[in-house]
Design a protein around this motif. Structure first.
Motif, PDB file in Angstrom:
ATOM      1  N   THR A 187      22.360  12.386  -4.964  1.00 40.11           N
ATOM      2  CA  THR A 187      23.089  12.560  -5.898  1.00 40.11           C
ATOM      3  C   THR A 187      22.041  12.770  -7.281  1.00 40.11           C
ATOM      4  O   THR A 187      21.558  11.818  -7.608  1.00 40.11           O
ATOM      5  N   TYR A 188      22.928  13.005  -8.831  1.00 36.06           N
ATOM      6  CA  TYR A 188      22.649  12.991  -9.755  1.00 36.06           C
ATOM      7  C   TYR A 188      22.413  11.337  -9.607  1.00 36.06           C
ATOM      8  O   TYR A 188      21.669  10.635 -11.367  1.00 36.06           O
ATOM      9  N   VAL A 238      16.853   5.709  -9.753  1.00 40.01           N
ATOM     10  CA  VAL A 238      14.836   5.874  -9.356  1.00 40.01           C
ATOM     11  C   VAL A 238      14.391   5.825 -10.844  1.00 40.01           C
ATOM     12  O   VAL A 238      13.653   5.051 -10.524  1.00 40.01           O
ATOM     13  N   LEU A 239      15.143   7.106 -11.436  1.00 36.45           N
ATOM     14  CA  LEU A 239      13.644   7.339 -12.475  1.00 36.45           C
ATOM     15  C   LEU A 239      14.202   6.326 -13.798  1.00 36.45           C
ATOM     16  O   LEU A 239      13.148   5.642 -14.309  1.00 36.45           O
ATOM     17  N   GLY A 240      15.889   5.734 -13.801  1.00 39.76           N
ATOM     18  CA  GLY A 240      16.523   5.424 -15.284  1.00 39.76           C
ATOM     19  C   GLY A 240      15.668   4.486 -15.681  1.00 39.76           C
ATOM     20  O   GLY A 240      14.457   4.520 -16.466  1.00 39.76           O
ATOM     21  N   THR A 294      20.771  18.481  -5.531  1.00 38.40           N
ATOM     22  CA  THR A 294      22.240  18.975  -5.624  1.00 38.40           C
ATOM     23  C   THR A 294      23.335  18.696  -6.686  1.00 38.40           C
ATOM     24  O   THR A 294      23.493  16.957  -6.552  1.00 38.40           O
ATOM     25  N   GLY A 295      23.984  19.344  -7.630  1.00 35.13           N
ATOM     26  CA  GLY A 295      24.630  18.791  -8.600  1.00 35.13           C
ATOM     27  C   GLY A 295      25.107  19.759  -9.562  1.00 35.13           C
ATOM     28  O   GLY A 295      25.023  20.891  -8.942  1.00 35.13           O
ATOM     29  N   SER A 296      25.631  19.402 -10.426  1.00 34.36           N
ATOM     30  CA  SER A 296      26.559  20.485 -11.108  1.00 34.36           C
ATOM     31  C   SER A 296      25.727  20.175 -12.625  1.00 34.36           C
ATOM     32  O   SER A 296      25.406  19.999 -12.520  1.00 34.36           O
ATOM     33  N   GLN A 353      22.863  16.976 -18.621  1.00 35.29           N
ATOM     34  CA  GLN A 353      23.143  15.632 -19.180  1.00 35.29           C
ATOM     35  C   GLN A 353      21.402  14.921 -18.517  1.00 35.29           C
ATOM     36  O   GLN A 353      21.222  14.223 -20.166  1.00 35.29           O
ATOM     37  N   ALA A 354      21.049  15.280 -17.801  1.00 37.77           N
ATOM     38  CA  ALA A 354      19.977  15.112 -16.940  1.00 37.77           C
ATOM     39  C   ALA A 354      18.329  15.503 -18.042  1.00 37.77           C
ATOM     40  O   ALA A 354      17.244  14.643 -18.763  1.00 37.77           O
TER      41      ALA A 354
END
Length: 296
Positions: A71-72, A78-80, A96-98, A104-105
């Motif tokens: 998920t996002y 993980v990256l934040g 996979t996400g919206s 936003q990413a």
């Protein structure tokens, strides 16, 4: 960037992540991998991948970082925490996400100094690397162009959709919806012909023939919709004609004891659009029902 000296890091080693990393390895690229469960990397390491101890080490190892997790939210988990370690890196997110999550990413990545592409994979893991396999990407054109030779290793149908990072997600869910709609209709048809002793494989070639015919219908309808004038000329059949045929499908389904929910849903859509004055228009006019959902 397209030669075998390009290093790639893959974060997330589910079945899809493993397939992505394997494609890079097969092409001779130095590949670093990371996963929360390190054991999932064993086969890749045996083939030459380097297992990073943590996400920071994985990101540090390569200029191109491919992320494919569940998920996002996991992407950000993980990256934040890496912060400035992402500066100057290119992050390709195939999670996979919206569409909104993708946009936003992209904003988040820019704030952290990373170049960012969002993508969607339109194939199952065994198809990764095949000439016909389609993967969609969006983001800055220059970033895509730089990494296209490496990304094309994942599928010959690699396609750039433009600068809107949310566009791959829109294509993803829409194409999956098309798949489920077609599969449900095929299986409904199988249930009907079975009542006459017809096997699914006997019905199959005729289903394929009809799907090819449907391609012609959709080409006409797409042109009508894009014209934007909502006249929807009935070049093949009017919506009223479609409704009459569909009523037979509902009646036949019920008479045979086959579930009729799917054709009844289509019937309700047609009736609602006909009530808006489109009885003599083409089936393309049903798009109005999806744009402005009617009360059930």
């Amino acid at each position: 960037m397209g030669d075998n000296h390009t290093s790639v890091s893959v974060l997330g080693l589910g079945l899809m992540g493993q397939a992505l990393a394997a494609a890079f390895l097969r092409a001779g690229h130095a590949t670093t991998v990371w996963n929360r469960s390190a054991g999932k990397a064993d086969a890749l390491v045996a083939d030459g991948a380097v297992l990073a101890a943590n996400p920071a080490d994985a990101v540090a190892a390569s200029g191109l970082v491919v992320v494919c997790v569940s998920t996002y939210d996991v992407v950000h988990d993980v990256l934040g925490p890496l912060g400035d370690a992402l500066r100057g890196k290119t992050v390709v997110n195939l999670t996979t996400g919206s569409s909104e999550q993708a946009r936003q990413a992209a904003v988040w990545a820019e704030k952290n100094g990373a170049r960012y592409l969002d993508g969607a994979i339109m194939i199952t893991p065994p198809g990764i690397g095949a000439p016909a396999s389609v993967l969609f990407y969006a983001g800055e054109q220059a970033v895509f162009d730089t990494h296209e030779p490496v990304l094309r290793l994942l599928g010959g149908g690699t396609t750039y959709l433009g600068t809107d990072h949310g566009k791959p997600a829109l294509f993803d869910v829409s194409l999956l919806g098309l798949m489920w709609g077609a599969l449900n209709s095929f299986l409904h048809g199988v249930a009907i012909v079975e009542t006459g002793g017809v096997k699914a494989q006997e019905f199959l070639p005729w289903a394929h023939m009809w799907l090819d015919a449907i391609k012609m219908f959709t080409a006409d309808y797409a042109a009508q919709i894009d014209a934007g004038d909502e006249r929807f000329p009935a070049n093949d059949a009017t919506l009223a004609t479609h409704l009459g045929a569909l009523e037979h499908l509902v009646e036949e389904s019920e008479a045979l004891g086959v579930d009729s929910q799917l054709p009844r849903y289509s019937k309700a859509l047609m009736e609602g659009v006909i009530a808006q004055g489109h009885a003599e228009n083409s089936y393309a006019s049903v798009v109005k029902a999806y744009r402005r959902p009617m009360a059930s």
